[in-house]
Structures are given as structure tokens and as C-alpha cells.
Design a protein around this motif. Structure first.
Motif: not given
Length: 387
Positions: A263-264, A269-273
Motif C-alpha cells: 500500500e505504501a 506511485e499514485l502520488q507521482r502519477r
């Protein structure tokens, strides 16, 4: 009534009915009165004297008295005759009642005997009917009740007291006894069958109860055995479950740790995207804004050019409309001028013909011209030139 107060004596009582009931029976009495009237009329009293006038009144009074006397006697006879039917009816009733009483007196022994005879025969008939009714029941009777009725019926004696109804009574008793005995046999058999059925049902119920008790005991034993086995299995299952729970808890903690790491990583990865997407969206927005600005400038320029063209077209259209209007007005003026010239020539021709006609008719030229002019100007009433 005295003789000096009436002109004729009424018929005597013994002959009055015959006189009054005979047609014109009173004619002699009327003639007597008429003779007195005629005698009075032959020597009329003087009306100028009180005595003479009194004689007139006296004669009229005597006639009235005679009239009343004869009428009163007639009424009396008529009243007496009306009483005769009443007397006849009264006598008829007296005779009828007397003979009626004598008739009843003579017939009474016969009527008394007949009443006694009717009562006797009715009693026998009722007794026979009661015997017949002993077989009737409001509902199906018990065998014991039928036996009781049979016993009661057998106690009824058949002797001379039945008189001429003895044979009917015997027949009714025999028929009723036969029916009752048949009914008793049927009811006794039915009740025996019912008693047997009750006994069999009782035995069956007792056996069924014993079977149920045996089944209950067997089922209780089976449940106890099953419960003991179930309890042992439950204990084994509980121990195995506790062991498995420990294993599952360790595995769960391992999975939770791995899940947290995943999850971390996924969050990073979600923040980067998201950052990359925001940058791309900002760039696209700037490009779209430039495109929109250029398009707006192009639309404004085109609208300006279109407005200039529409204005030029409107000016040209107005010029063309004015030229067309002027041409149409000029053409209309020319048409009207030609029409006026043609009308003038036509009228001149008509007027000339009228002038020639006047001159041909002998009118001087000047007068003819004056006449045509006045008529053309409609100054001569009731005369006009048709053009």
C-alpha cells in the motif's frame, strides 16, 4: 171537525182503507166540495163590504179544512199500512224461533248420541294413531329405548273395549311391533359393532402408546449416545481450531505487513502519477486557451467583414430600389398621360360627332358648340353624353 168548518165529511173509519186504496175513490167527496164551490160562485158576496170579504175567506177556509181532514185521514191509513209488514215480520220471527226450539228439542237425543259416538270413534282413532306413531323418532334411537317402547306396546291390551276398531288396533299393533323389532335388531347389531370398534380402537391406541413409549426410550438413548460423541468431537474440533487460530493469526500478521508495504508503494506511485497528470493537464489547458483566443480573433474578424458586406449590399439594394421606384413612377406618369390623351381624343371625337349632329339638325355652329360644351360640362339637367 164540525160540519160548519168543512165542506165534506171524511169517509168513516171502517171504509176509509177501501176508499183511499181505490182509484178515484175520493171522487164523491171532491164532487161534494165542488158543488159547494159552484153554489158559492153563483151568488158571490160583495167585496165592498166586510161581511162579503169575510164570506170569501170563510169559503176558502172550509176548503182548506176539508183538504187537511182528507189528507190527515189518508196519512193515518198509510201509517197503519206501513206497520203491517213489521207486524208480519215479528210474527214470522216468533214462529221461526218457536219451531227452531222445538226442532232442537226433538233432535237433542240424536245429537247427544252422535256427539258421544264421535268422541268414542275419535278416541279409538287417536289410540290407533298413537300406536302407529310409536315407530316414529325425532332422531335415531338407542336399542334400549326401542326395547322399552316394544315392552310398552306389548302391554296394550286388545279386548272388547276397542269395539269395532279391534281389528284395526290389532293390525296397527302387529305392524308397529314388527317395525320396532326390526329396528331393535338393527340398532342392537349396530351398537354391538360400534362397541367392537371402540374395543379395537382402544387396543390399537394402547399398542400405539406402547410403541410410542418404546420409540421415545430408543430415541432418548440414541440422543444421549450422539450427544456424547458430539461433545468429544466438539472438544477435538475446539483444540484443532485453537491451533489453527494461532497459525492463522501469524499468517494474518505476515499478510498485514506485506499489505502495508504494498500500500505504501502504491501510494507513492499514485502520488507521482497525480503530479504528472496535473502537469499534463496544465499544459493542455494553456494550449487550449491559445487555440480559443485565436479562434475568437478569427470569428471577430469574420464578423467585421460580414458586417461590411451586409452594409454594402444594403446600400446597393436601396439604390436599386430607388431606381426601380423612379422608373415605375415615370412609367406610371407616362401611362396616365397617354390615358388622358386617349380619353381626351375619345371625348373630342364623341363631342365632334354630337356637334355634327346638332349642326346637321339645323342648329347654328356657334349654338351647337355651346350646347355640346354645356352638356359635356354636365350643366344641362337630365342630358349627358355617353363616352
Amino acid at each position: 171537525m164540525s160540519a160548519d168548518q168543512q165542506l165534506a165529511v171524511v169517509p168513516p173509519q171502517e171504509t176509509a182503507l177501501s176508499v183511499y186504496s181505490t182509484p178515484n175513490g175520493l171522487e164523491p167527496w171532491l164532487q161534494t166540495v165542488r158543488a159547494e164551490v159552484d153554489a158559492f160562485n153563483r151568488v158571490l158576496p160583495e167585496l165592498t163590504t166586510a161581511k162579503g170579504r169575510q164570506q170569501y175567506a170563510s169559503m176558502a177556509h172550509k176548503i182548506a179544512k176539508t183538504k187537511n181532514a182528507l189528507d190527515t185521514l189518508g196519512k193515518q191509513i198509510s201509517a197503519e199500512q206501513k206497520e203491517i209488514p213489521k207486524k208480519i215480520d215479528a210474527e214470522r220471527k216468533r214462529v221461526w224461533d218457536t219451531l227452531e226450539a222445538w226442532q232442537k228439542e226433538v233432535r237433542k237425543p240424536l245429537d247427544d248420541w252422535q256427539a258421544t259416538e264421535d268422541k268414542r270413534t275419535a278416541a279409538h282413532t287417536d289410540s290407533i294413531q298413537r300406536i302407529k306413531d310409536m315407530v316414529l323418532f325425532a332422531e335415531t334411537p338407542a336399542a334400549a329405548a326401542v326395547a322399552k317402547i316394544i315392552a310398552d306396546l306389548e302391554l296394550i291390551a286388545l279386548d272388547d273395549s276397542w269395539d269395532e276398531f279391534l281389528a284395526k288396533a290389532a293390525q296397527a299393533k302387529d305392524q308397529t311391533l314388527a317395525k320396532l323389532r326390526s329396528l331393535h335388531t338393527e340398532r342392537a347389531r349396530h351398537e354391538a359393532e360400534q362397541a367392537e370398534l371402540v374395543r379395537l380402537r382402544a387396543e390399537a391406541e394402547a399398542q400405539a402408546q406402547r410403541d410410542r413409549d418404546t420409540q421415545i426410550a430408543r430415541e432418548a438413548e440414541e440422543r444421549a449416545t450422539a450427544k456424547a460423541a458430539a461433545d468429544a468431537q466438539a472438544e477435538r474440533d475446539a483444540a484443532a481450531k485453537r491451533e489453527q487460530d494461532l497459525i492463522d493469526q501469524a499468517a494474518a500478521r505476515q499478510r498485514e505487513s506485506e499489505q502495508a508495504a504494498r500500500e505504501a508503494e502504491a501510494a507513492a506511485e499514485l502520488q507521482r502519477r497525480q503530479l504528472q497528470l496535473q502537469t499534463e493537464q496544465a499544459q493542455l489547458a494553456a494550449e487550449q486557451a491559445e487555440i480559443n483566443r485565436l479562434a475568437a480573433e478569427q470569428r471577430a474578424e469574420q464578423q467585421r467583414i460580414d458586417a461590411i458586406q451586409r452594409q454594402a449590399q444594403a446600400v446597393e439594394q436601396a439604390r436599386q430600389d430607388e431606381i426601380r421606384r423612379q422608373n415605375e413612377a415615370k412609367a406610371e406618369e407616362e401611362r396616365q398621360a397617354k390615358a388622358r390623351e386617349a380619353d381626351k381624343a375619345h371625348k373630342a371625337k364623341i363631342n365632334r360627332a354630337a356637334l355634327d349632329a346638332f349642326i346637321a339638325g339645323g342648329m347654328p355652329d356657334e349654338c351647337a358648340r355651346q350646347a355640346v360644351t354645356l352638356i359635356a360640362q354636365r350643366k344641362i339637367p337630365a342630358i349627358a353624353i355617353t363616352y
